[in-house]
Scaffold this active site. Structure first.
Site: not given
Ligand code: KIV
Length: 279
Positions: A46-47, A85, A114, A116, A179
């Site tokens: 989600d970056s 994510d 994934k 958090e 992270e």
């Molecule tokens: O969203 C993302 O790119 C991530 C990485 C920073 C692990 O979760």
């Protein structure tokens, strides 16, 4: 028996103790580049919110955004395991909501989801895993809520990290992202867990290492200090675009009509962009 096309979560779990690379991707062409470069684990992170959509955090990213970009990466790749994510707001409120969101991501092309959080989110991990969807956990700095809570400071509370790591493993995660965790805590966590750790800014001891594509390629102006740039694509792109603009202004492009006659346009010029031209 049907052979799964993509690398499975069990195969990644089996990489405990091996060093393996992971990179993010958000679209078909770069998914294809990553797979061609030998990545068989790709994170649709989600970056996305910052490096592609132009937000200043990940909190604005929606399930629809993640589904659309997961689908694009899936269409650009064949074999890679796609960790996708779960965005902010898509799993916190109930097990049912979390399962429905993870199902949507799998329908879009995810191989695993994934999310958090540590011990606090373990029940959601267990629920999604029970529904048959492989889960990757993410502990340490949590970008979705960092701005609302403790910020982006490196995590150094070893006992808290270990407790979170044990909780997510126990809940059924097959891997865990660490992270911005201090390297000693990351090393102890990696030695303690039976599932692989995937580090980002967490030192050398993690089983896998993940970086954001735009940091690796020099496509984003601000890279975190732990990232390494292997190219400067933003300046290369700017130079190429400047050359095109200059050619138009000076009349060097387009070329004369006689030159064009040699370029027979394909019927569907972009039809095979996802996986490349058929052999
Ligand atoms: O969203 C993302 O790119 C991530 C990485 C920073 C692990 O979760």
């Amino acid at each position: 028996m049907a052979v799964p096309r993509r690398l499975t979560s069990q195969a990644i779990r089996g990489r405990k103790g091996a060093r393996f690379p992971v990179v993010t991707a958000y679209d078909a062409p770069f998914g294809r580049c990553a797979e061609a470069a030998g990545f068989d684990v790709i994170l649709v992170g989600d970056s996305l919110g910052m490096v592609v959509l132009g937000y200043d955090s990940t909190t604005q990213v929606t399930l629809e955004d993640m589904s659309r970009h997961a689908g694009a990466v899936a269409r650009g790749t064949d074999r890679a395991h796609l960790i996708v994510d779960m965005p902010f707001g898509s799993y916190e409120s109930s097990d049912e909501h979390a399962i429905a969101s993870a199902v949507a991501l799998v329908r879009a092309g995810a191989s695993s989801a994934k999310l958090e959080g540590g011990a606090n989110i373990a029940p959601r991990i267990a629920a999604i895993a029970r529904a048959g969807i492989p889960v990757v956990a993410h502990i340490g700095v949590l970008p979705q809520t960092a701005a609302l809570a403790s910020g982006y400071r490196r995590k150094t509370d070893r006992r808290a990290l270990l407790a979170d790591a044990r909780a997510v493993q126990e809940a059924g995660a097959f891997a865990v992202v660490l992270e911005m965790v201090d390297p000693e805590s990351a090393a102890e966590t990696t030695a303690t867990l039976s599932i692989p750790t995937i580090g980002i800014g967490a030192g050398v001891a993690c089983d896998g290492q993940v970086l954001v594509l735009h940091d690796v390629l020099g496509l984003y102006p601000h890279a975190p200090p732990f990232a390494k740039r292997y190219a400067e694509l933003a300046s290369d792109a700017t130079a190429a675009l400047r050359a095109f603009a200059d050619d138009v202004r000076t009349g060097a492009f387009p070329v004369a009509a006689t030159e064009h006659a040699r370029d027979v346009a394909p019927a569907q010029p972009y039809a095979s962009i996802a996986r490349g031209p058929e052999a």
